[in-house]
Design a protein around this motif. Structure first.
Motif, mmCIF file in Angstrom:
data_model
loop_
_atom_site.group_PDB
_atom_site.id
_atom_site.type_symbol
_atom_site.label_atom_id
_atom_site.label_comp_id
_atom_site.label_asym_id
_atom_site.label_seq_id
_atom_site.Cartn_x
_atom_site.Cartn_y
_atom_site.Cartn_z
ATOM 1 N N LEU A 41 0.847 -1.184 0.000
ATOM 2 C CA LEU A 41 0.000 0.000 0.000
ATOM 3 C C LEU A 41 0.883 1.233 0.000
ATOM 4 C CD1 LEU A 41 -2.839 1.332 0.332
ATOM 5 C CD2 LEU A 41 -2.441 1.208 2.808
ATOM 6 N N GLU A 42 0.693 2.101 -0.983
ATOM 7 C CA GLU A 42 1.419 3.371 -0.998
ATOM 8 C C GLU A 42 0.807 4.241 0.087
ATOM 9 O OE1 GLU A 42 2.203 7.010 -4.043
ATOM 10 O OE2 GLU A 42 2.227 4.974 -4.869
ATOM 11 N N VAL A 43 1.641 4.722 1.006
ATOM 12 C CA VAL A 43 1.132 5.463 2.164
ATOM 13 C C VAL A 43 1.664 6.889 2.256
ATOM 14 C CG1 VAL A 43 0.642 3.402 3.533
ATOM 15 C CG2 VAL A 43 2.886 4.465 3.693
ATOM 16 N N GLY A 44 2.307 7.354 1.238
ATOM 17 C CA GLY A 44 2.830 8.713 1.223
ATOM 18 C C GLY A 44 3.850 8.835 0.116
ATOM 19 N N LYS A 45 4.373 10.037 -0.026
ATOM 20 C CA LYS A 45 5.375 10.263 -1.056
ATOM 21 C C LYS A 45 6.602 9.400 -0.769
ATOM 22 C CE LYS A 45 7.928 13.842 -3.385
ATOM 23 N NZ LYS A 45 8.298 15.253 -3.432
ATOM 24 N N ASN A 46 6.916 8.496 -1.700
ATOM 25 C CA ASN A 46 8.075 7.597 -1.567
ATOM 26 C C ASN A 46 8.010 6.694 -0.335
ATOM 27 O OD1 ASN A 46 9.308 8.614 -3.920
ATOM 28 N ND2 ASN A 46 10.090 10.351 -2.754
ATOM 29 N N ARG A 47 6.792 6.339 0.105
ATOM 30 C CA ARG A 47 6.629 5.449 1.257
ATOM 31 C C ARG A 47 5.608 4.376 0.889
ATOM 32 N NH1 ARG A 47 9.872 5.404 5.452
ATOM 33 N NH2 ARG A 47 8.281 5.351 7.029
ATOM 34 N N VAL A 48 6.005 3.114 1.086
ATOM 35 C CA VAL A 48 5.133 1.980 0.798
ATOM 36 C C VAL A 48 5.097 1.080 2.036
ATOM 37 C CG1 VAL A 48 4.793 -0.050 -0.668
ATOM 38 C CG2 VAL A 48 5.692 2.063 -1.667
ATOM 39 N N ALA A 49 3.892 0.640 2.375
ATOM 40 C CA ALA A 49 3.740 -0.296 3.496
ATOM 41 C C ALA A 49 3.584 -1.703 2.929
ATOM 42 C CB ALA A 49 2.518 0.066 4.332
ATOM 43 N N HIS A 50 4.480 -2.590 3.323
ATOM 44 C CA HIS A 50 4.345 -4.016 3.046
ATOM 45 C C HIS A 50 3.620 -4.576 4.265
ATOM 46 C CE1 HIS A 50 6.448 -8.195 3.128
ATOM 47 N NE2 HIS A 50 5.211 -8.291 2.682
ATOM 48 N N ILE A 51 2.368 -4.984 4.080
ATOM 49 C CA ILE A 51 1.512 -5.416 5.180
ATOM 50 C C ILE A 51 1.245 -6.904 5.050
ATOM 51 C CG2 ILE A 51 -0.714 -5.069 6.334
ATOM 52 C CD1 ILE A 51 -0.738 -2.265 4.905
ATOM 53 N N TRP A 52 1.330 -7.619 6.164
ATOM 54 C CA TRP A 52 1.040 -9.054 6.157
ATOM 55 C C TRP A 52 0.094 -9.394 7.306
ATOM 56 C CZ3 TRP A 52 5.809 -6.942 7.139
ATOM 57 C CH2 TRP A 52 6.265 -7.033 8.455
ATOM 58 N N VAL A 53 -0.683 -10.454 7.106
ATOM 59 C CA VAL A 53 -1.565 -10.969 8.159
ATOM 60 C C VAL A 53 -1.256 -12.449 8.353
ATOM 61 C CG1 VAL A 53 -3.407 -9.293 7.732
ATOM 62 C CG2 VAL A 53 -3.490 -11.494 6.607
ATOM 63 N N GLN A 54 -1.474 -12.918 9.582
ATOM 64 C CA GLN A 54 -1.288 -14.322 9.924
ATOM 65 C C GLN A 54 -2.508 -14.777 10.708
ATOM 66 O OE1 GLN A 54 2.401 -14.894 12.041
ATOM 67 N NE2 GLN A 54 3.501 -13.532 10.674
#
Length: 158
Positions: free
Chosen positions: A116-129
């Motif tokens: 998920l792109e969360v800001g300028k030049n910032r991406v969140a790699h999100i995982w669920v378990q």
């Protein structure tokens, strides 16, 4: 006698203000480092670690297990493969695609991840378990209510 009356009046008038301050403080505790806001009704708490210009956040359940986690940086290591596409979802009002993944040594755990792109030049790699489908759906619901603060992300990356 007058001093006691003044104190009583001051103390009674101050109580709502003190309550407001404690609510604000509790809300502030939900956000750590560059982690997004966790709604209070999730029962989750952040475990946070800053790593240079990146943020590592783990949402922990009361039992100590991880509901989901994320690594927020300029260049995420996760590269989605179309063949692993599992479900569509929403996080912070944005459409995402969840991809199947596996955890080494934990074949019974259902694992998904997304970007998920969360800001300028910032991406969140999100995982669920999750241990089962119900827990997976609960984690999806919890991640869908996350709110990222663009100002905070820019500050945490400096």
């Amino acid at each position: 006698m007058k001093m006691g009356t003044r104190c009583k009046t001051f103390c009674v008038l101050s109580l709502p203000l003190l309550g407001l301050l404690s609510i604000t403080d509790a809300h502030a505790q939900d956000v750590q480092g560059g982690c997004p806001e966790l709604p209070a009704d999730t029962g989750l708490t952040w475990e946070y670690q800053g790593m240079g210009d990146a943020d590592f956040c783990r949402a922990m359940r009361d039992d100590g297990s991880e509901a989901f986690g994320m690594y927020i940086s300029k260049d995420p290591a996760f590269e989605p493969k179309r063949s692993n596409r599992a479900e569509d979802g929403r996080i912070d009002g944005h459409q995402v695609v969840w991809y199947r993944s596996e955890l080494a040594g934990k074949p019974d755990v259902i694992a998904r991840e997304t970007l998920l792109e969360v800001g300028k030049n910032r991406v969140a790699h999100i995982w669920v378990q999750a241990q089962d489908e119900q827990q997976l759906q609960e984690s999806y619901q919890q991640t869908s209510t996350l709110r990222f603060d663009p100002q905070q992300r820019q500050l945490s990356s400096n």
